[in-house]
Design a protein around this motif. Structure first.
Motif, PDB file in Angstrom:
ATOM      1  N   ASN A  63     -32.772  43.367  76.754  1.00 44.46           N
ATOM      2  CA  ASN A  63     -32.797  43.806  77.967  1.00 44.46           C
ATOM      3  C   ASN A  63     -31.385  44.624  77.651  1.00 44.46           C
ATOM      4  N   ASN A  64     -30.412  44.048  76.871  1.00 45.71           N
ATOM      5  CA  ASN A  64     -29.078  44.681  76.913  1.00 45.71           C
ATOM      6  C   ASN A  64     -29.168  45.888  75.867  1.00 45.71           C
ATOM      7  N   LEU A  65     -29.973  45.926  75.068  1.00 46.23           N
ATOM      8  CA  LEU A  65     -30.189  46.946  74.142  1.00 46.23           C
ATOM      9  C   LEU A  65     -30.866  48.073  75.011  1.00 46.23           C
ATOM     10  N   LEU A  66     -31.745  47.771  75.942  1.00 44.87           N
ATOM     11  CA  LEU A  66     -32.423  48.739  76.815  1.00 44.87           C
ATOM     12  C   LEU A  66     -31.984  49.156  77.950  1.00 44.87           C
ATOM     13  N   GLY A  67     -30.401  48.657  78.014  1.00 47.17           N
ATOM     14  CA  GLY A  67     -29.829  49.029  79.069  1.00 47.17           C
ATOM     15  C   GLY A  67     -30.328  48.430  80.577  1.00 47.17           C
ATOM     16  N   LYS A  68     -31.045  47.328  80.375  1.00 47.02           N
ATOM     17  CA  LYS A  68     -31.547  46.804  81.804  1.00 47.02           C
ATOM     18  C   LYS A  68     -30.514  45.614  82.460  1.00 47.02           C
TER      19      LYS A  68
ATOM     20  N   ASN B 280     -32.090  57.236  69.915  1.00 45.58           N
ATOM     21  CA  ASN B 280     -31.600  55.979  70.460  1.00 45.58           C
ATOM     22  C   ASN B 280     -32.791  54.864  70.501  1.00 45.58           C
ATOM     23  N   TYR B 281     -34.135  55.512  70.687  1.00 50.61           N
ATOM     24  CA  TYR B 281     -35.575  54.772  70.834  1.00 50.61           C
ATOM     25  C   TYR B 281     -35.607  54.189  69.516  1.00 50.61           C
ATOM     26  N   LEU B 282     -35.226  54.935  68.391  1.00 49.97           N
ATOM     27  CA  LEU B 282     -35.481  54.494  67.192  1.00 49.97           C
ATOM     28  C   LEU B 282     -34.400  53.302  66.716  1.00 49.97           C
TER      29      LEU B 282
END
Length: 200
Positions: free
Chosen positions: A195-200, A96-98
């Motif tokens: 932020n959306n991609l990182l779930g914030k 998921n990081y990648l």
């Protein structure tokens, strides 16, 4: 008696050698696992650094953080491939990081516009007019390097801003507020997307 002692000694040597081989192979396995986990941690850290750089709106910091993130991606992929080749199982969290970092790096339009706005700010504040040429060349080189990823609409926007940079200092004073507002909206969109991609 000597024959028995000699046989026992040889058996001991063989057992010791086999034990060493087992230890060596398990150490190699641990090294691959550690390398994979270290690379995933470095990738996660690089993502956070890139997010922090975006928040500064500083093109130099953003570019440095971007290069760090790209290098972390490459290192992670190499470590993952070696780890899998040694029988390791890939972790979903690390993948998921990648995925997230790949999507984040695809958003280059805001970054290019931000660089142009920084150039405009330096001109408005009375810096030498060669700053116009330097910033124009910087944007042009960046667009050449990233042109496979940038849409035609983004190319047009950056080209329009580049053309504006060739105008007089007075023209910049009149249009700077509008240019900065547009660029800030684009940057805000990129930040929200991140932020959306990182779930914030």
């Amino acid at each position: 008696m000597k024959k028995t002692l000699l046989t026992l000694a040889l058996a001991g040597i063989v057992l010791t050698a086999n034990s060493c081989k087992k230890n060596e192979s398990s150490e190699v396995k641990i090294d691959f696992t550690q390398s994979y986990e270290d690379a995933a941690l470095a990738l996660s850290t690089a993502q956070k650094n890139y997010e922090a750089a975006l928040a500064t709106n500083d093109p130099v910091k953003i570019e440095a953080a971007k290069k760090e993130l790209q290098a972390a991606q490459e290192k992670y992929v190499q470590s993952k491939n070696a780890y899998v080749a040694e029988g390791g199982t890939v972790k979903t969290e690390y993948e998921n990081y990648l995925t997230a970092s790949t999507q984040v790096l695809g958003a280059t339009a805001s970054e290019a516009i931000s660089n142009v706005v920084k150039g405009s700010d330096s001109i408005i504040s009375g810096k030498v007019t060669t700053a116009v040429e330097n910033k124009t060349a910087e944007v042009k080189n960046k667009l050449n390097a990233e042109k496979a990823k940038i849409s035609e609409e983004t190319k047009k926007t950056v080209a329009d801003v580049k053309a504006s940079a060739d105008k007089t200092k007075e023209d910049f004073k009149k249009s700077a507020d509008e240019t900065k507002k547009t660029a800030n909206e684009e940057i805000d969109k990129a930040k929200k997307s991140l932020n959306n991609l990182l779930g914030k």
